[in-house]
Design an enzyme around this catalytic site. Structure first.
Site, mmCIF file in Angstrom:
data_model
loop_
_atom_site.group_PDB
_atom_site.id
_atom_site.type_symbol
_atom_site.label_atom_id
_atom_site.label_comp_id
_atom_site.label_asym_id
_atom_site.label_seq_id
_atom_site.Cartn_x
_atom_site.Cartn_y
_atom_site.Cartn_z
ATOM 1 N N SER A 76 -99.453 -11.855 34.734
ATOM 2 C CA SER A 76 -100.137 -13.106 34.452
ATOM 3 C C SER A 76 -101.650 -12.885 34.384
ATOM 4 O O SER A 76 -102.113 -12.102 33.566
ATOM 5 C CB SER A 76 -99.745 -14.165 35.485
ATOM 6 N N ASP B 161 -94.280 -16.407 32.113
ATOM 7 C CA ASP B 161 -95.094 -15.783 33.156
ATOM 8 C C ASP B 161 -94.300 -14.805 34.039
ATOM 9 O O ASP B 161 -93.244 -15.154 34.566
ATOM 10 C CB ASP B 161 -95.676 -16.892 34.033
#
Length: 342
Positions: free
Chosen positions: A61, A216
């Site tokens: 991320s 993510d």
């Protein structure tokens, strides 16, 4: 993929005086990225080691964003200059950090992000947290800034020049971990892998790569440090802004964020234990209660970015010293009196 296949140990081709090292950078949104840059600055000063020289760079991320920057050759001082908005920073990095995501997500779509992922969680074939992320409405955030950053770091359709820069994402329909840049994963363009790793459910839409949807990497783990277990590295530095072993009491929105942080901390505990079990020295750097007080409960609140960065430039010096000392103590073998004749 759930884990990379074993690879030849870097120790085999590394001079004995130069330990092989991995760098793991965890998720954390806009504020976590700023905190990570400060932590890397403190680590650089304390060890005189350049993070760009890591044998393997793992990013999840917001950590994937920093890993991609390092993997493309941007040094810690360059990252810090851009985060601080200094005029001597690279113009494309100044533009990138000056245009962070919104502090709150735009109105989401009127349908769930991934009912299939939620069903996998109900069947026990995906983690519960991953299943919950699939129940969030699909986000509509604009992640073109990440595509623009990637295009400034690598030619169109290509990867960064560091040969082992791994960006972690989650297959948003199966809940399986996918490590872009790893030799066991089909090649992907940097702009796609970076957007996928950063695709926070409910905030940004999943990214389609090779006919599959990815979101993510933090859905499964805050840092995925266990990816380095098969690598046989001497040392691994883990910078994890979304875990904390001393979070302190939280208030307001911070209580909800604190629940997620506890889950992520437990996962990272297990991953670091697995690394240490192979003989790898682990240096784990994460925020404490004072850092979290400055961050607040919304890790995407860009209005706090400079405040978090300036605070972290002070606090992470102590965090790095403590982490280095803890890792050194853990590396000292326990003496068994039965083997010494005492």
């Amino acid at each position: 993929m759930t884990a990379p296949s074993p690879r030849p140990s870097p120790r085999e081709n590394t001079p004995p005086t130069t330990p092989s090292r991995g760098l793991v950078l965890g998720c954390g949104g806009t504020l976590g990225a700023a905190w990570t840059v400060a932590a890397l600055h403190a680590l650089r000063q304390a060890t005189d080691w350049d993070p760009r020289e890591a044998d393997v760079l793992v990013g999840t991320s917001a950590g994937a964003e920093v890993a991609a920057l390092l993997g493309s050759g941007v040094g810690v001082e360059g990252l810090l200059a851009a985060q601080l908005g200094r005029p001597d920073a690279r113009p494309e990095l100044l533009r990138h950090f000056a245009t962070p995501p919104r502090a709150l997500p735009p109105r989401p779509a009127a349908f769930l992000g991934s009912p299939r992922l939620a069903r996998h969680a109900l069947r026990g074939t995906a983690p519960v947290v991953a299943g919950l992320s699939g129940l969030l409405p699909q986000g509509r955030g604009d992640n073109r800034r990440l595509a623009a950053l990637a295009d400034s770091l690598a030619p169109a359709g290509r990867w960064v020049r560091h040969p082992a820069t791994w960006l972690v994402a989650t297959d948003f329909d199966t809940g399986r971990r996918t490590v872009f840049g790893h030799p066991d994963t089909r090649p992907a363009a940097l702009r796609d892998a970076l957007r996928a790793s950063w695709a926070v459910p409910g905030w940004f839409p999943p990214v389609r790569i090779g006919g599959r949807r990815y979101a993510d990497g933090g859905i499964l783990s805050t840092a995925s440090a266990d990816l380095l277990v098969p690598s046989g590295l001497d040392e691994v530095y883990v910078v994890a802004p979304m875990s904390s072993r001393s979070p302190g009491p939280r208030r307001g929105l911070g209580r909800a964020e604190g629940l997620l942080r506890r889950v992520m901390t437990r996962t990272l505990d297990a991953e670091c234990a697995a690394l240490r079990a192979t003989g790898t020295r682990v240096v784990r750097i994460e925020p404490d209660a004072a850092d979290l007080e400055v961050m607040g409960g919304n890790f995407m609140d860009h209005r706090r970015r400079l405040t978090v960065l300036e605070s972290a430039l002070r606090t992470t010096r102590a965090h790095v010293r403590e982490a280095l000392g803890e890792a050194a103590r853990a590396a000292v073998p326990t003496v068994d009196a039965r083997t010494t004749g005492a």
